[in-house]
Design a protein around this motif. Structure first.
Motif, PDB file in Angstrom:
ATOM      1  N   ALA A  98       0.888  -1.264   0.121  1.00 30.59           N
ATOM      2  CA  ALA A  98       0.044  -0.017  -0.023  1.00 30.59           C
ATOM      3  C   ALA A  98       0.814   1.243  -0.069  1.00 30.59           C
ATOM      4  N   LEU A  99       0.050   2.362   0.091  1.00 31.11           N
ATOM      5  CA  LEU A  99       0.924   3.720  -0.233  1.00 31.11           C
ATOM      6  C   LEU A  99       1.969   3.895   0.972  1.00 31.11           C
ATOM      7  N   GLY A 100       1.465   3.452   2.284  1.00 26.78           N
ATOM      8  CA  GLY A 100       2.284   3.541   3.369  1.00 26.78           C
ATOM      9  C   GLY A 100       3.568   2.700   3.518  1.00 26.78           C
ATOM     10  N   ASP A 101       3.775   1.621   2.495  1.00 30.87           N
ATOM     11  CA  ASP A 101       4.716   0.730   2.259  1.00 30.87           C
ATOM     12  C   ASP A 101       5.774   1.558   1.708  1.00 30.87           C
ATOM     13  N   GLU A 102       5.803   2.584   0.843  1.00 28.11           N
ATOM     14  CA  GLU A 102       6.883   3.254   0.029  1.00 28.11           C
ATOM     15  C   GLU A 102       7.842   3.745   1.109  1.00 28.11           C
ATOM     16  N   GLY A 103       9.203   3.691   0.554  1.00 26.47           N
ATOM     17  CA  GLY A 103      10.143   4.152   1.481  1.00 26.47           C
ATOM     18  C   GLY A 103      11.218   3.418   1.589  1.00 26.47           C
ATOM     19  N   TRP A 104      12.437   3.488   2.219  1.00 25.41           N
ATOM     20  CA  TRP A 104      13.784   3.142   2.383  1.00 25.41           C
ATOM     21  C   TRP A 104      13.727   2.082   3.306  1.00 25.41           C
ATOM     22  N   TYR A 105      14.154   0.726   2.835  1.00 27.51           N
ATOM     23  CA  TYR A 105      14.449  -0.269   3.831  1.00 27.51           C
ATOM     24  C   TYR A 105      15.827  -0.762   3.947  1.00 27.51           C
ATOM     25  N   GLU A 106      15.946  -1.266   5.232  1.00 31.22           N
ATOM     26  CA  GLU A 106      17.353  -1.759   5.573  1.00 31.22           C
ATOM     27  C   GLU A 106      17.374  -3.206   6.091  1.00 31.22           C
ATOM     28  N   GLY A 107      18.289  -3.931   5.740  1.00 30.50           N
ATOM     29  CA  GLY A 107      18.378  -5.554   6.135  1.00 30.50           C
ATOM     30  C   GLY A 107      19.547  -5.573   6.806  1.00 30.50           C
ATOM     31  N   TYR A 108      19.411  -5.974   7.878  1.00 36.37           N
ATOM     32  CA  TYR A 108      20.557  -6.219   8.851  1.00 36.37           C
ATOM     33  C   TYR A 108      20.923  -7.737   9.032  1.00 36.37           C
ATOM     34  N   CYS A 109      22.330  -8.032   9.425  1.00 42.19           N
ATOM     35  CA  CYS A 109      22.919  -9.365   9.776  1.00 42.19           C
ATOM     36  C   CYS A 109      23.507  -9.056  10.922  1.00 42.19           C
ATOM     37  N   ASP A 110      22.957  -9.558  12.193  1.00 44.79           N
ATOM     38  CA  ASP A 110      23.655  -9.204  13.273  1.00 44.79           C
ATOM     39  C   ASP A 110      24.102  -7.808  13.584  1.00 44.79           C
ATOM     40  N   ASP A 111      23.239  -6.900  13.258  1.00 46.03           N
ATOM     41  CA  ASP A 111      23.247  -5.593  13.519  1.00 46.03           C
ATOM     42  C   ASP A 111      23.962  -4.773  12.533  1.00 46.03           C
ATOM     43  N   LYS A 112      24.477  -5.470  11.580  1.00 45.92           N
ATOM     44  CA  LYS A 112      25.102  -4.868  10.416  1.00 45.92           C
ATOM     45  C   LYS A 112      24.455  -4.569   9.177  1.00 45.92           C
ATOM     46  N   VAL A 113      24.141  -3.326   8.642  1.00 47.58           N
ATOM     47  CA  VAL A 113      23.337  -3.255   7.413  1.00 47.58           C
ATOM     48  C   VAL A 113      23.961  -4.076   6.178  1.00 47.58           C
ATOM     49  N   ILE A 114      23.440  -4.828   5.386  1.00 44.38           N
ATOM     50  CA  ILE A 114      23.796  -5.546   4.432  1.00 44.38           C
ATOM     51  C   ILE A 114      23.251  -5.283   3.178  1.00 44.38           C
TER      52      ILE A 114
END
Length: 289
Positions: A98-114
């Motif tokens: 939906a409209l509210g899902d637009e944006g910037w996402y970050e995926g982390y592995c053990d608190d590190k952005v990958i």
């Protein structure tokens, strides 16, 4: 300084910092259409804890956390919609975006952005052909309040005219479209006429973002269905018609042959008698010769 002022400054600084980071990070851009299932790909392996955070627009929202193979969705808006793919990577799947899902996402592995991914949503575009008297069903593609407008075809000065406002599956329509009804994510207009030829547009009531545009053509009779009938069906129908006429021609030939044989056999059994006067004349001429 008041607490609200401090929070405002922090938000501004965070936004600036994220903007600077976006120029240096490898951000993958994903485009999708409203109300579809989208995969946020992050094919990098992770043997530790996995976490997905939506960092923009602020404030940050933790979507899901996975520990020891067990994932928990943290945000209520993403319940039953967010699924973490555990087959060798940390990709995230979002259903009915939906409209509210637009944006910037970050995926982390053990608190590190990958992985860094931005999601943008695009409107649907569709053309339909409807027979006179049939209903027209339009997908709203949202459970939020929407506006349905109509622009009549064939007029150079035609503009979008508001015909319905739909909120919580309850339509409020103008007098010309009291034949409309709504259910879930759909609105239906009964008894379509030629006056419905044009473009119907579904927009978000507040942001004016377009969710769906439907170009409608209205046909008067069933002969127009040939325009949209699949080619293999048309070939089957043509073959059936040709076979039918071939059988008729073959039957006519057989019937004509039988009639000709009967006439010939009848002439053999009952030869036509000769005229006595003609016979006598022939004999006299032969004698003179």
């Amino acid at each position: 300084m008041h607490l609200s002022g401090i929070m405002g400054i922090l938000i501004i600084l965070t936004t600036i910092l994220l903007a600077d980071l976006s120029t240096t990070l490898d951000i993958k851009k994903i485009n999708a259409t409203f109300n579809t299932t989208v995969s946020l790909p992050c094919e990098k392996p992770c043997r530790g804890d996995v976490k997905w955070i939506k960092v923009r627009p602020v404030p940050f929202r933790t979507i899901a956390i996975c520990k020891n193979g067990l994932c928990t969705v943290k945000e209520k808006d993403f319940e039953n919609r967010a699924t973490h793919i555990l087959s060798g990577n940390i990709s995230l799947s979002l259903q009915q975006v939906a409209l509210g899902d637009e944006g910037w996402y970050e995926g982390y592995c053990d608190d590190k952005v990958i992985c860094d991914i931005t999601l943008s949503l695009l409107p649907h575009h569709k053309s339909v052909s409807v027979l006179v008297g049939d209903p027209l069903i339009i997908n709203l593609l949202s459970s939020e309040p929407v506006r349905v407008t109509f622009r009549k075809a064939g007029l150079s000065n035609s503009t979008d005219k508001l015909i319905c406002i739909v909120e919580e599956a309850v339509p409020l329509c103008v007098r010309e479209y009291t034949r409309c009804s709504a259910q879930s994510h759909f609105v239906m207009f009964a008894d379509v006429t030629q006056s419905d030829v044009g473009v119907f547009t579904v927009t978000h009531s507040k942001t004016k973002r377009i969710f769906n545009t439907v170009n409608v053509a209205v046909k008067d009779d069933y002969t127009c269905l040939l325009c949209t009938t699949p080619g293999h069906i048309i070939l089957v129908v043509v073959a059936f018609i040709l076979t039918f006429f071939w059988h008729i021609i073959a039957f006519a030939k057989r019937t004509w042959g039988r009639i000709a044989n009967r006439v010939q056999n009848r002439r053999k059994r009952h030869p036509t008698p000769t005229n006595p006067k003609c016979s006598r004349g022939k004999e006299e001429m032969n004698s003179l010769a």
